[in-house]
Design a protein around this motif. Sequence first.
Motif, PDB file in Angstrom:
ATOM      1  N   THR A 190       0.830  -1.209   0.000  1.00 29.63           N
ATOM      2  CA  THR A 190       0.000   0.000   0.000  1.00 29.63           C
ATOM      3  C   THR A 190       0.863   1.256   0.000  1.00 29.63           C
ATOM      4  O   THR A 190       0.570   2.240  -0.690  1.00 29.63           O
ATOM      5  N   GLU A 248      -6.696   8.343   4.494  1.00 31.17           N
ATOM      6  CA  GLU A 248      -7.021   7.270   5.445  1.00 31.17           C
ATOM      7  C   GLU A 248      -8.011   6.289   4.827  1.00 31.17           C
ATOM      8  O   GLU A 248      -7.878   5.062   4.976  1.00 31.17           O
ATOM      9  N   LEU A 249      -9.006   6.840   4.121  1.00 27.93           N
ATOM     10  CA  LEU A 249      -9.990   5.991   3.454  1.00 27.93           C
ATOM     11  C   LEU A 249      -9.325   5.119   2.399  1.00 27.93           C
ATOM     12  O   LEU A 249      -9.592   3.907   2.315  1.00 27.93           O
ATOM     13  N   THR A 285      -6.236   4.171   2.222  1.00 30.57           N
ATOM     14  CA  THR A 285      -5.368   3.179   2.859  1.00 30.57           C
ATOM     15  C   THR A 285      -6.168   1.949   3.278  1.00 30.57           C
ATOM     16  O   THR A 285      -5.782   0.801   3.011  1.00 30.57           O
ATOM     17  N   LYS A 286      -7.298   2.189   3.940  1.00 31.89           N
ATOM     18  CA  LYS A 286      -8.144   1.078   4.379  1.00 31.89           C
ATOM     19  C   LYS A 286      -8.670   0.287   3.183  1.00 31.89           C
ATOM     20  O   LYS A 286      -8.650  -0.950   3.175  1.00 31.89           O
ATOM     21  N   GLN A 287      -9.115   1.012   2.160  1.00 34.89           N
ATOM     22  CA  GLN A 287      -9.699   0.334   1.009  1.00 34.89           C
ATOM     23  C   GLN A 287      -8.644  -0.389   0.182  1.00 34.89           C
ATOM     24  O   GLN A 287      -8.928  -1.433  -0.409  1.00 34.89           O
ATOM     25  N   HIS A 288      -7.429   0.145   0.156  1.00 30.87           N
ATOM     26  CA  HIS A 288      -6.380  -0.524  -0.605  1.00 30.87           C
ATOM     27  C   HIS A 288      -5.979  -1.833   0.074  1.00 30.87           C
ATOM     28  O   HIS A 288      -5.750  -2.853  -0.594  1.00 30.87           O
ATOM     29  N   THR A 289      -5.921  -1.805   1.388  1.00 30.78           N
ATOM     30  CA  THR A 289      -5.637  -3.039   2.129  1.00 30.78           C
ATOM     31  C   THR A 289      -6.740  -4.066   1.882  1.00 30.78           C
ATOM     32  O   THR A 289      -6.479  -5.263   1.712  1.00 30.78           O
ATOM     33  N   TYR A 290      -7.968  -3.571   1.846  1.00 29.70           N
ATOM     34  CA  TYR A 290      -9.114  -4.436   1.572  1.00 29.70           C
ATOM     35  C   TYR A 290      -9.043  -5.012   0.158  1.00 29.70           C
ATOM     36  O   TYR A 290      -9.403  -6.166  -0.082  1.00 29.70           O
ATOM     37  N   TRP A 295     -16.490  -6.095  -1.591  1.00 34.89           N
ATOM     38  CA  TRP A 295     -15.507  -5.093  -2.006  1.00 34.89           C
ATOM     39  C   TRP A 295     -16.066  -4.206  -3.109  1.00 34.89           C
ATOM     40  O   TRP A 295     -15.964  -2.973  -3.043  1.00 34.89           O
TER      41      TRP A 295
END
Length: 292
Positions: free
Chosen positions: A20, A45-46, A48-53, A76
């Motif tokens: 990420t 921040e959004l 980052t979370k979505q990329h990890t997801y 997803w």
Amino acid sequence: MSLTNQSVYEYVMEQAPSITKTWFSIKDGEAGSIYSKNTSSSVAELLTKQHTYTIQTVMSAFLEDESIFAENLELWANKVAKSRVELGTPVHEVLQALSITRQVIWDSIEQFILEQKNIPTELILQWSSKFHFTFDRLTNQFTTMYHAFTKQKLHSQQELIQQLSVPVIPITESIGVLPLVGDIDSLRAKFILEVVPVKCKEEGINHLFIDLSGISSIDTKVVHELMKLTKILSFIGIEATISGLSPDTAQLITTLGISLGNVPTYSTLKQALSFEQTPVQKALNVKVKSVD
């Protein structure tokens, strides 16, 4: 480490934060895009979370249970597509960002391959095929949901525009004005026919002034629909008065031989409110007395 699909999954998930971070350093959207270098901290921040997801979703295809990936993919696609539509992100920007994601995840898998010894070519090709086929499914599912959410958003906006285009405005407790502005095509005329009687009943209006002075153009079908409106209003106990008739519209009504029945017509709304004194003046007088 055993050379299995599970081992690839575990390796990439351990590298997820690094992947990420690499993605963030590569992405470079235009100014104002959520993918720009100067995006806000909340958007970062959004992402980052979505990329990890995204990484987790793609790599879950390497697990033994296919149903896990299918469930992750649906969740997803719904979450990310809805988010991008709400943020107003063009689909081409999302697809470009996903393309970078595809590359950085595959780079991690290649690193895993390099760290192992004597991996059979057949196994490498199998991983490559699984990964890229999975990512194609991811992209396809995203575009499908993006299209669905975009249509839903446009439909909601259209409904709002239509509601605003039919403003029944109460001027007393029982009297209202319907000022029509702009072009009225067949679709809008039909909407007016459906919505206005309901709004009048909801507002307790028993006399409606329909003002046409703001209409730029009107055709034969629309004239017929407006006449239908006055009849429907009379059927439910609501009087109608028409104001703002242009010479062209008046001539069109005469040419078509359309009967206005008992519906009064005036050249301006001011004139209509002045001459239609029985209901208007009665309401205004009641209001004045109550103030006194």
